[in-house]
Design a protein around this motif. Sequence first.
Motif, PDB file in Angstrom:
ATOM      1  N   TYR A 268       0.619  -1.349  -0.053  1.00 56.83           N
ATOM      2  CA  TYR A 268       0.208   0.037   0.120  1.00 56.83           C
ATOM      3  C   TYR A 268       0.835   1.275  -0.215  1.00 56.83           C
ATOM      4  CZ  TYR A 268      -3.153   3.647   1.687  1.00 56.83           C
ATOM      5  OH  TYR A 268      -3.491   4.887   1.856  1.00 56.83           O
ATOM      6  N   ASP A 269       1.771   1.288   1.012  1.00 58.49           N
ATOM      7  CA  ASP A 269       2.678   2.705   1.212  1.00 58.49           C
ATOM      8  C   ASP A 269       3.338   3.351  -0.260  1.00 58.49           C
ATOM      9  OD1 ASP A 269       1.922   2.837   3.522  1.00 58.49           O
ATOM     10  OD2 ASP A 269       3.860   2.052   4.607  1.00 58.49           O
ATOM     11  N   ASN A 270       3.774   2.048  -0.983  1.00 55.75           N
ATOM     12  CA  ASN A 270       4.472   2.053  -2.029  1.00 55.75           C
ATOM     13  C   ASN A 270       3.771   2.582  -3.278  1.00 55.75           C
ATOM     14  OD1 ASN A 270       7.063   1.602  -1.490  1.00 55.75           O
ATOM     15  ND2 ASN A 270       7.114  -0.436  -1.505  1.00 55.75           N
ATOM     16  N   GLN A 271       2.382   2.028  -3.480  1.00 57.86           N
ATOM     17  CA  GLN A 271       1.497   2.406  -4.464  1.00 57.86           C
ATOM     18  C   GLN A 271       0.957   3.729  -4.263  1.00 57.86           C
ATOM     19  OE1 GLN A 271       1.589   0.690  -7.082  1.00 57.86           O
ATOM     20  NE2 GLN A 271       0.331  -1.006  -7.233  1.00 57.86           N
ATOM     21  N   GLN A 272       0.821   3.990  -3.041  1.00 60.73           N
ATOM     22  CA  GLN A 272       0.338   5.538  -2.808  1.00 60.73           C
ATOM     23  C   GLN A 272       1.500   6.456  -3.012  1.00 60.73           C
ATOM     24  OE1 GLN A 272       0.366   6.731   1.394  1.00 60.73           O
ATOM     25  NE2 GLN A 272      -1.803   7.707   1.090  1.00 60.73           N
ATOM     26  N   ALA A 273       2.907   6.021  -2.699  1.00 61.61           N
ATOM     27  CA  ALA A 273       3.707   6.958  -2.911  1.00 61.61           C
ATOM     28  C   ALA A 273       3.958   7.279  -4.696  1.00 61.61           C
ATOM     29  CB  ALA A 273       4.892   6.504  -2.301  1.00 61.61           C
ATOM     30  N   ARG A 274       3.537   6.071  -5.250  1.00 63.29           N
ATOM     31  CA  ARG A 274       3.969   6.057  -6.776  1.00 63.29           C
ATOM     32  C   ARG A 274       2.870   6.742  -7.441  1.00 63.29           C
ATOM     33  NH1 ARG A 274       4.419   0.800  -7.405  1.00 63.29           N
ATOM     34  NH2 ARG A 274       6.565   0.843  -6.466  1.00 63.29           N
ATOM     35  N   HIS A 275       1.555   6.626  -6.848  1.00 67.19           N
ATOM     36  CA  HIS A 275       0.339   7.332  -7.477  1.00 67.19           C
ATOM     37  C   HIS A 275      -0.379   8.299  -6.529  1.00 67.19           C
ATOM     38  CE1 HIS A 275       0.781   4.123 -10.522  1.00 67.19           C
ATOM     39  NE2 HIS A 275       1.009   3.335  -9.526  1.00 67.19           N
ATOM     40  N   PRO A 276       0.322   9.343  -6.174  1.00 65.48           N
ATOM     41  CA  PRO A 276      -0.296  10.155  -5.149  1.00 65.48           C
ATOM     42  C   PRO A 276      -1.337  10.855  -5.410  1.00 65.48           C
ATOM     43  CG  PRO A 276       1.992  11.255  -6.132  1.00 65.48           C
ATOM     44  CD  PRO A 276       1.441   9.952  -6.703  1.00 65.48           C
ATOM     45  N   SER A 277      -1.699  11.242  -6.742  1.00 63.22           N
ATOM     46  CA  SER A 277      -2.925  12.065  -7.014  1.00 63.22           C
ATOM     47  C   SER A 277      -4.258  10.943  -7.046  1.00 63.22           C
ATOM     48  CB  SER A 277      -2.847  12.860  -8.162  1.00 63.22           C
ATOM     49  OG  SER A 277      -2.677  11.958  -9.389  1.00 63.22           O
ATOM     50  N   TYR A 278      -3.914   9.782  -7.672  1.00 61.92           N
ATOM     51  CA  TYR A 278      -5.000   8.638  -7.373  1.00 61.92           C
ATOM     52  C   TYR A 278      -5.425   8.416  -6.066  1.00 61.92           C
ATOM     53  CZ  TYR A 278      -7.626   4.804  -9.464  1.00 61.92           C
ATOM     54  OH  TYR A 278      -8.299   3.717  -9.776  1.00 61.92           O
ATOM     55  N   PHE A 279      -4.468   8.308  -5.140  1.00 62.65           N
ATOM     56  CA  PHE A 279      -4.728   7.780  -3.878  1.00 62.65           C
ATOM     57  C   PHE A 279      -5.215   9.072  -3.296  1.00 62.65           C
ATOM     58  CE2 PHE A 279      -3.261   3.327  -2.931  1.00 62.65           C
ATOM     59  CZ  PHE A 279      -3.063   3.101  -4.235  1.00 62.65           C
ATOM     60  N   ASP A 280      -4.979  10.187  -3.430  1.00 63.94           N
ATOM     61  CA  ASP A 280      -5.533  11.355  -2.624  1.00 63.94           C
ATOM     62  C   ASP A 280      -6.895  11.537  -2.914  1.00 63.94           C
ATOM     63  OD1 ASP A 280      -3.061  12.186  -1.548  1.00 63.94           O
ATOM     64  OD2 ASP A 280      -2.614  13.868  -2.834  1.00 63.94           O
ATOM     65  N   PHE A 281      -7.315  11.351  -4.344  1.00 64.79           N
ATOM     66  CA  PHE A 281      -8.663  11.527  -4.662  1.00 64.79           C
ATOM     67  C   PHE A 281      -9.418  10.397  -3.950  1.00 64.79           C
ATOM     68  CE2 PHE A 281     -11.685   9.508  -7.697  1.00 64.79           C
ATOM     69  CZ  PHE A 281     -12.519  10.650  -7.756  1.00 64.79           C
ATOM     70  N   LEU A 282      -8.978   9.213  -4.223  1.00 66.11           N
ATOM     71  CA  LEU A 282      -9.579   8.172  -3.583  1.00 66.11           C
ATOM     72  C   LEU A 282     -10.112   8.267  -2.123  1.00 66.11           C
ATOM     73  CD1 LEU A 282      -7.970   4.791  -5.042  1.00 66.11           C
ATOM     74  CD2 LEU A 282     -10.196   6.054  -5.568  1.00 66.11           C
ATOM     75  N   GLU A 283      -9.046   8.775  -1.370  1.00 69.28           N
ATOM     76  CA  GLU A 283      -9.147   8.890   0.237  1.00 69.28           C
ATOM     77  C   GLU A 283      -9.507  10.149   0.682  1.00 69.28           C
ATOM     78  OE1 GLU A 283      -5.095   7.420   0.721  1.00 69.28           O
ATOM     79  OE2 GLU A 283      -6.241   5.444   1.550  1.00 69.28           O
ATOM     80  N   GLN A 284      -9.791  11.075  -0.235  1.00 72.38           N
ATOM     81  CA  GLN A 284     -10.492  12.242   0.374  1.00 72.38           C
ATOM     82  C   GLN A 284     -11.869  12.305   1.149  1.00 72.38           C
ATOM     83  OE1 GLN A 284     -10.245  14.865  -3.054  1.00 72.38           O
ATOM     84  NE2 GLN A 284     -12.008  13.937  -3.939  1.00 72.38           N
ATOM     85  N   ASP A 285     -12.252  12.858   1.740  1.00 77.90           N
ATOM     86  CA  ASP A 285     -13.211  12.896   2.477  1.00 77.90           C
ATOM     87  C   ASP A 285     -14.481  13.601   1.510  1.00 77.90           C
ATOM     88  OD1 ASP A 285     -12.987  11.647   4.638  1.00 77.90           O
ATOM     89  OD2 ASP A 285     -12.304  13.299   5.929  1.00 77.90           O
TER      90      ASP A 285
END
Lengths: 204, 204
Positions: A187-204
């Motif tokens: 998870y940590d590595n994927q999040q670091a590799r795709h920051p904007s995707y994960f930010d979008f997914l995890e925002q409230d």
Amino acid sequence: MPGTLFIVTAPSGAGKTTLVRGLLERDAKVQLSISYTTRVPRPGEQNGCEYNFVDVDTFRVLRDRGEFLEWAEVHGNYYATSRVWLKEQIALGRDTLLEIDWQGAQQVRKAFPDAVGVFILPPSFEELESRLRGRGTDSDEVISRRLLGARGEMRHVGEFDYVIINNELHDAIDDLVAVVRAARLRYDNQQARHPSYFDFLEQD
Amino acid sequence: MPGTLFIVTAPSGAGKTTLVRGLLERDAKVQLSISYTTRVPRPGEQNGCEYNFVDVDTFRVLRDRGEFLEWAEVHGNYYATSRVWLKEQIALGRDTLLEIDWQGAQQVRKAFPDAVGVFILPPSFEELESRLRGRGTDSDEVISRRLLGARGEMRHVGEFDYVIINNELHDAIDDLVAVVRAARLRYDNQQARHPSYFDFLEQD
């Protein structure tokens, strides 16, 4: 996007070098850690490829600054693993593999708590003995000393995340390739590799 | 020697079913988790293969005994994931894969803290939308509801150990195969698989 540091440890005779070579052939995104040395480059060796070549004064300055994770003197030359160099490579996103003994592995783990530790075992202790004898070049005393050293190394297997038993070379290479591939999917590595995707997914 | 439980979660449209089928074709040592159901077997379906078929009374007894991790009623039939069945499979050393939503995953994780969680993501949210629209059979309203559901599911990606982005199916299958292979190489699993070897290595 940070890279991952892989620590690979094995007793002499477990086939580590062949295994690591197999990984590098299969996975172009992994590089070997490059040590510092004061030894003179051999013909064809390039600074920054086989080693980072430095003179003795520079080596001592780096060492005294605490830049090295560990260092040793062998046949009058110094060798070291640089914490600073490794940090830089990881920060640049380069997956880096470090072959090191259990003591070195402990030092590295303190400086790189996210490092992935891999221990290579021979199929059995008997097989290790026969591999060491099979080289045919060493006296019984040398072999006994190697076996004792191997036994001492193998006692630390529990300090590693993954254990590969090198029974069939081809399978063991597949194992090492899988460990590296899976580490990139954490998870940590994927999040670091795709920051904007994960930010979008995890925002409230 | 215990097996490993793999939890696979994905929003609708991420390609989970195809990916899991690809894994099962590549790795014969992984089995799918088998649910309990009260629905009548279709021609060709065998008890213990597609489902564990039980009558409503048995289902209620098992449920009231607390044997299920989760259960649901769909079109008048009951479906459940059995904690007891899963424990048994893991104890028998069978690597078992459970496809479940994020809520189910949370329940499973409580009962199986060593389970390996894998979340499948589509290449992007836009791509997910176009995949759901591409099916061509659903109304805009249904698609909007699916997208909202997918968004709610994807918010939980951080609860999983591994994240696979299903960009190219072939790569994503390689990813899932690697995650399963690497899990078997974890120290605890290797120690459980080779108890006498590890006892010998680690004794004083």
